[in-house]
Design a protein around this motif. Structure first.
Motif, PDB file in Angstrom:
ATOM      1  N   SER A 187       0.851  -1.165   0.100  1.00  0.00           N
ATOM      2  CA  SER A 187      -0.169  -0.147   0.046  1.00  0.00           C
ATOM      3  C   SER A 187       0.823   1.231  -0.296  1.00  0.00           C
ATOM      4  O   SER A 187       0.463   2.212  -0.718  1.00  0.00           O
ATOM      5  CB  SER A 187      -1.013   0.113   1.424  1.00  0.00           C
ATOM      6  OG  SER A 187      -0.236  -0.091   2.397  1.00  0.00           O
ATOM      7  N   ALA A 188       1.936   1.166   0.735  1.00  0.00           N
ATOM      8  CA  ALA A 188       2.771   2.352   0.748  1.00  0.00           C
ATOM      9  C   ALA A 188       3.527   2.771  -0.468  1.00  0.00           C
ATOM     10  O   ALA A 188       3.647   3.752  -1.057  1.00  0.00           O
ATOM     11  CB  ALA A 188       3.939   2.086   1.991  1.00  0.00           C
ATOM     12  N   ALA A 189       4.195   1.520  -1.152  1.00  0.00           N
ATOM     13  CA  ALA A 189       4.830   1.596  -2.381  1.00  0.00           C
ATOM     14  C   ALA A 189       3.734   1.996  -3.664  1.00  0.00           C
ATOM     15  O   ALA A 189       4.203   2.975  -4.249  1.00  0.00           O
ATOM     16  CB  ALA A 189       5.736   0.313  -2.696  1.00  0.00           C
ATOM     17  N   LEU A 190       2.863   1.533  -3.621  1.00  0.00           N
ATOM     18  CA  LEU A 190       1.846   1.601  -4.690  1.00  0.00           C
ATOM     19  C   LEU A 190       1.368   3.197  -4.639  1.00  0.00           C
ATOM     20  O   LEU A 190       1.226   3.894  -5.666  1.00  0.00           O
ATOM     21  CB  LEU A 190       0.970   0.595  -4.989  1.00  0.00           C
ATOM     22  CG  LEU A 190       1.352  -0.797  -5.297  1.00  0.00           C
ATOM     23  CD1 LEU A 190       0.208  -1.549  -5.163  1.00  0.00           C
ATOM     24  CD2 LEU A 190       1.846  -0.736  -6.580  1.00  0.00           C
ATOM     25  N   ALA A 215       0.518   8.437  -6.736  1.00  0.00           N
ATOM     26  CA  ALA A 215       0.123   9.742  -6.431  1.00  0.00           C
ATOM     27  C   ALA A 215       1.275  10.595  -7.039  1.00  0.00           C
ATOM     28  O   ALA A 215       1.040  11.678  -7.633  1.00  0.00           O
ATOM     29  CB  ALA A 215       0.052   9.910  -5.080  1.00  0.00           C
ATOM     30  N   GLY A 216       2.496  10.101  -7.030  1.00  0.00           N
ATOM     31  CA  GLY A 216       3.444  10.951  -7.638  1.00  0.00           C
ATOM     32  C   GLY A 216       3.402  11.289  -8.984  1.00  0.00           C
ATOM     33  O   GLY A 216       3.724  12.132  -9.625  1.00  0.00           O
ATOM     34  N   VAL A 217       3.089  10.074  -9.898  1.00  0.00           N
ATOM     35  CA  VAL A 217       2.720  10.301 -11.239  1.00  0.00           C
ATOM     36  C   VAL A 217       1.750  11.139 -11.581  1.00  0.00           C
ATOM     37  O   VAL A 217       1.924  12.046 -12.576  1.00  0.00           O
ATOM     38  CB  VAL A 217       2.109   8.840 -11.899  1.00  0.00           C
ATOM     39  CG1 VAL A 217       1.947   8.763 -13.467  1.00  0.00           C
ATOM     40  CG2 VAL A 217       3.492   8.033 -11.734  1.00  0.00           C
ATOM     41  N   ILE A 218       0.573  11.267 -10.810  1.00  0.00           N
ATOM     42  CA  ILE A 218      -0.693  12.327 -11.080  1.00  0.00           C
ATOM     43  C   ILE A 218      -0.064  13.416 -10.662  1.00  0.00           C
ATOM     44  O   ILE A 218      -0.180  14.501 -11.475  1.00  0.00           O
ATOM     45  CB  ILE A 218      -1.674  11.697 -10.153  1.00  0.00           C
ATOM     46  CG1 ILE A 218      -2.285  10.510 -10.685  1.00  0.00           C
ATOM     47  CG2 ILE A 218      -2.843  12.854 -10.345  1.00  0.00           C
ATOM     48  CD1 ILE A 218      -2.765  10.392 -11.945  1.00  0.00           C
ATOM     49  N   ARG A 237      -8.647  19.318 -11.958  1.00  0.00           N
ATOM     50  CA  ARG A 237      -7.057  19.346 -11.474  1.00  0.00           C
ATOM     51  C   ARG A 237      -7.189  19.670  -9.928  1.00  0.00           C
ATOM     52  O   ARG A 237      -6.533  19.043  -9.144  1.00  0.00           O
ATOM     53  CB  ARG A 237      -6.377  20.630 -12.312  1.00  0.00           C
ATOM     54  CG  ARG A 237      -5.005  20.576 -11.808  1.00  0.00           C
ATOM     55  CD  ARG A 237      -4.335  21.606 -12.455  1.00  0.00           C
ATOM     56  NE  ARG A 237      -2.632  21.553 -12.349  1.00  0.00           N
ATOM     57  CZ  ARG A 237      -2.103  21.946 -11.283  1.00  0.00           C
ATOM     58  NH1 ARG A 237      -3.013  22.614 -10.278  1.00  0.00           N
ATOM     59  NH2 ARG A 237      -0.893  21.975 -11.159  1.00  0.00           N
ATOM     60  N   LEU A 238      -8.050  20.693  -9.510  1.00  0.00           N
ATOM     61  CA  LEU A 238      -8.345  21.050  -8.061  1.00  0.00           C
ATOM     62  C   LEU A 238      -8.404  19.946  -7.302  1.00  0.00           C
ATOM     63  O   LEU A 238      -8.120  19.631  -6.356  1.00  0.00           O
ATOM     64  CB  LEU A 238      -9.040  22.155  -7.968  1.00  0.00           C
ATOM     65  CG  LEU A 238      -9.298  22.631  -6.367  1.00  0.00           C
ATOM     66  CD1 LEU A 238      -7.874  23.242  -6.031  1.00  0.00           C
ATOM     67  CD2 LEU A 238     -10.179  23.863  -6.383  1.00  0.00           C
ATOM     68  N   TYR A 239      -9.590  18.994  -7.895  1.00  0.00           N
ATOM     69  CA  TYR A 239     -10.027  18.059  -7.086  1.00  0.00           C
ATOM     70  C   TYR A 239      -9.041  16.704  -6.965  1.00  0.00           C
ATOM     71  O   TYR A 239      -8.897  16.358  -5.837  1.00  0.00           O
ATOM     72  CB  TYR A 239     -11.345  17.555  -7.803  1.00  0.00           C
ATOM     73  CG  TYR A 239     -11.975  16.189  -6.962  1.00  0.00           C
ATOM     74  CD1 TYR A 239     -12.807  16.421  -6.007  1.00  0.00           C
ATOM     75  CD2 TYR A 239     -11.610  14.901  -7.374  1.00  0.00           C
ATOM     76  CE1 TYR A 239     -13.536  15.457  -5.331  1.00  0.00           C
ATOM     77  CE2 TYR A 239     -11.991  13.676  -6.545  1.00  0.00           C
ATOM     78  CZ  TYR A 239     -13.149  14.183  -5.528  1.00  0.00           C
ATOM     79  OH  TYR A 239     -13.700  13.042  -4.851  1.00  0.00           O
ATOM     80  N   LEU A 240      -8.178  16.430  -8.154  1.00  0.00           N
ATOM     81  CA  LEU A 240      -7.395  15.538  -8.345  1.00  0.00           C
ATOM     82  C   LEU A 240      -6.235  15.528  -7.436  1.00  0.00           C
ATOM     83  O   LEU A 240      -5.825  14.731  -6.724  1.00  0.00           O
ATOM     84  CB  LEU A 240      -7.242  15.196  -9.911  1.00  0.00           C
ATOM     85  CG  LEU A 240      -6.337  14.078 -10.053  1.00  0.00           C
ATOM     86  CD1 LEU A 240      -7.106  12.561  -9.697  1.00  0.00           C
ATOM     87  CD2 LEU A 240      -5.960  14.018 -11.580  1.00  0.00           C
ATOM     88  N   VAL A 241      -5.670  16.722  -7.677  1.00  0.00           N
ATOM     89  CA  VAL A 241      -4.440  17.017  -6.924  1.00  0.00           C
ATOM     90  C   VAL A 241      -4.709  17.081  -5.239  1.00  0.00           C
ATOM     91  O   VAL A 241      -3.917  16.563  -4.554  1.00  0.00           O
ATOM     92  CB  VAL A 241      -4.046  18.543  -7.198  1.00  0.00           C
ATOM     93  CG1 VAL A 241      -2.694  18.923  -6.183  1.00  0.00           C
ATOM     94  CG2 VAL A 241      -3.274  18.241  -8.529  1.00  0.00           C
ATOM     95  N   PRO A 294      -2.849  12.847  -1.447  1.00  0.00           N
ATOM     96  CA  PRO A 294      -2.172  12.246  -0.482  1.00  0.00           C
ATOM     97  C   PRO A 294      -3.069  11.135   0.177  1.00  0.00           C
ATOM     98  O   PRO A 294      -2.433  10.459   1.155  1.00  0.00           O
ATOM     99  CB  PRO A 294      -2.319  13.535   0.721  1.00  0.00           C
ATOM    100  CG  PRO A 294      -2.278  14.662  -0.297  1.00  0.00           C
ATOM    101  CD  PRO A 294      -3.340  14.140  -1.607  1.00  0.00           C
ATOM    102  N   GLY A 295      -4.401  11.012   0.012  1.00  0.00           N
ATOM    103  CA  GLY A 295      -4.926   9.759   0.511  1.00  0.00           C
ATOM    104  C   GLY A 295      -5.030   8.522  -0.080  1.00  0.00           C
ATOM    105  O   GLY A 295      -5.604   7.442   0.511  1.00  0.00           O
ATOM    106  N   VAL A 296      -4.215   8.381  -1.065  1.00  0.00           N
ATOM    107  CA  VAL A 296      -3.898   7.215  -1.824  1.00  0.00           C
ATOM    108  C   VAL A 296      -3.356   6.162  -1.176  1.00  0.00           C
ATOM    109  O   VAL A 296      -4.166   5.070  -1.392  1.00  0.00           O
ATOM    110  CB  VAL A 296      -3.467   7.286  -3.238  1.00  0.00           C
ATOM    111  CG1 VAL A 296      -3.211   6.109  -4.208  1.00  0.00           C
ATOM    112  CG2 VAL A 296      -4.187   8.205  -4.026  1.00  0.00           C
TER     113      VAL A 296
END
Length: 451
Positions: free
Chosen positions: A101-104, A109-112, A134-138, A142-144
């Motif tokens: 969960s941490a690695a994925l 999240a970094g890719v997005i 964009r505002l919603y997605l960004v 952090p919750g991913v």
């Protein structure tokens, strides 16, 4: 709450299936309900906010698919290990979900966050709704990792016969989100008015809270996993076993996300209202589909345990019971929507155009449930058996060979109505070859019972 661990190999099938699936159904329904409420608030805010949320949905569906697929793989493997009395391997499986969960989560999240605008445009965002999307997605990124952890742990809890703990975690997430969303969207009381960003922020807070509660249940002394630090070390053979079942589920969800992308792209050619309609339809239909998914999640560990314990007669009867119940749910749901389609449409928006689009789409789209319900139970049977590749091929074939061509072809014949027709027709055609493959598997069970 009674959280007694159930014996998956004994007792009457119907009560056990209901006890295993009931909490999953309740949890899925409550999440679908609060997704619906999020859509309600944002549709009331503006149709553009609803369209922006709909554009983000397939991206979030990709993330959800990865989390669910990994969780399904871990849960299926753990259930089979419990059935075969390989308890150490089941405990090691529980340890792997923290690393995964941490690695994925950090990776995706970094890719997005590296390129949100191009990704959103790829998923159908127009210049008009891109800033809101964009505002919603960004904000939600952090919750991913916490979302992944919730999905994985909940599958492990069901695999050991603790569906109530899994259900309560989801209830808690939904309750936190439901309370925070209107406060943060509209700025009620001391809270700032954040509009669509408020919806995303409420989601992140609820995911962090739910992950903490899920971890609490997993490490309880009553748990069969008896989690220890040494179990958290990466174990490549077990990770391979998780993904031998879970990776096909991930592919299935990626293809579903691609279908949503195609829906968005095609409907964007009509109007932003059409895209907003799709968001309402997916969330309304999701109430029933989530119920069926919950039923399937309750079925999977029963199938996995029975297969591990060589209880083939019990396995076969369990699947047949699940199919009968799921079909009953689908029929009742279709009848209800045919009667109340107009009321559902007016619930979401006062806009007459959006109401008219939604009413028509509801009546057509819900017909897919009649064949999707039994198909979903059979797919979950294959996943519970550890045959994720079979499940993947059946569902990927449905979308790539049937749904996608229909999405491209039907609108030329029927306009926007053709878009709504594609899903029911694709599921009806897919039902036939899923039934064929299931009958073959039934014969395997029957031959083993005869030995």
């Amino acid at each position: 709450m009674n959280d007694k661990i159930l014996d998956l190999g004994k007792g009457p099938i119907v009560p056990l299936l209901l006890r295993m699936s009931g909490p999953s159904i309740a949890a899925m329904l409550i999440m679908a309900f609060f997704n619906l409420i999020e859509a309600f608030w944002l549709a009331r805010l503006s149709s553009k906010a609803m369209a922006a949320l709909t554009i983000c949905f397939p991206i979030l569906l990709v993330f959800g698919g990865i989390g669910v697929g990994t969780g399904i793989g871990a849960g299926s493997y753990a259930a089979r290990m419990f059935g075969a009395e390989e308890f150490l391997k089941a405990r090691q499986t529980a340890g792997q979900v923290f690393f995964l969960s941490a690695a994925l989560g950090v990776l995706l999240a970094g890719v997005i966050l590296a390129a949100p605008a191009p990704i959103l445009k790829l998923f159908g965002a127009t210049d008009e709704i891109l800033p809101l999307s964009r505002l919603y997605l960004v904000t939600v990124m952090p919750g991913v990792p916490f979302l992944f952890l919730i999905m994985m742990i909940n599958n492990l809890l069901r695999a050991e016969g603790r569906p109530n703990a899994s259900m309560l975690s989801v209830f808690f997430i939904a309750a936190v989100s439901a309370i925070l969303e209107p406060l943060l969207i509209f700025g009620l009381g001391p809270f700032p008015r954040l509009e669509i960003q408020g919806a995303a922020l409420a989601t992140v807070i609820s995911q962090i809270s739910g992950a903490l509660l899920s971890f609490y249940y997993l490490q309880q002394k009553s748990s069969k996993y008896r989690l220890k630090w040494k179990h958290l070390r990466p174990n490549l053979p077990i990770i391979y076993s998780i993904y031998s079942t879970g990776f096909p589920s991930i592919v299935i969800n990626l293809v579903v996300s691609l279908g949503m992308l195609l829906h968005n792209s095609i409907l964007a050619g009509y109007s932003d209202l059409a895209v907003a309609t799709l968001g309402i339809i997916f969330r309304t239909n999701g109430l029933i589909m989530m119920m069926l998914y919950g039923f399937g999640q309750g079925l999977m560990p029963l199938v996995g345990f029975s297969e591990g314990a060589s209880l083939y007669s019990r396995l076969l009867e369990t699947v047949k019971v699940a199919v009968r119940i799921s079909v009953g749910i689908a029929v009742l749901s279709c009848l209800a929507v045919e009667v109340f389609a107009h009321s559902i449409a007016t619930f979401f928006s006062p806009d007459p155009q959006l109401q008219a689009l939604t009413e028509t789409a509801l009546r057509i789209n819900f017909l897919m449930l009649l064949t999707a319900a039994p198909s979903l139970m059979w797919i979950n049977m294959f996943i519970g058996l550890g045959r994720g590749i079979t499940a993947m091929l059946l569902l990927v074939a449905r979308d790539t060979l049937v749904l996608f061509p229909l999405l491209f072809g039907l609108p030329h014949l029927f306009g926007i109505t053709g878009v709504w027709m594609a899903q029911p027709l694709a599921n009806a055609l897919a039902f036939l070859f899923i039934l064929f493959w299931t009958k073959r598997q039934y014969r395997v069970f029957e031959s083993r019972m005869a030995d």
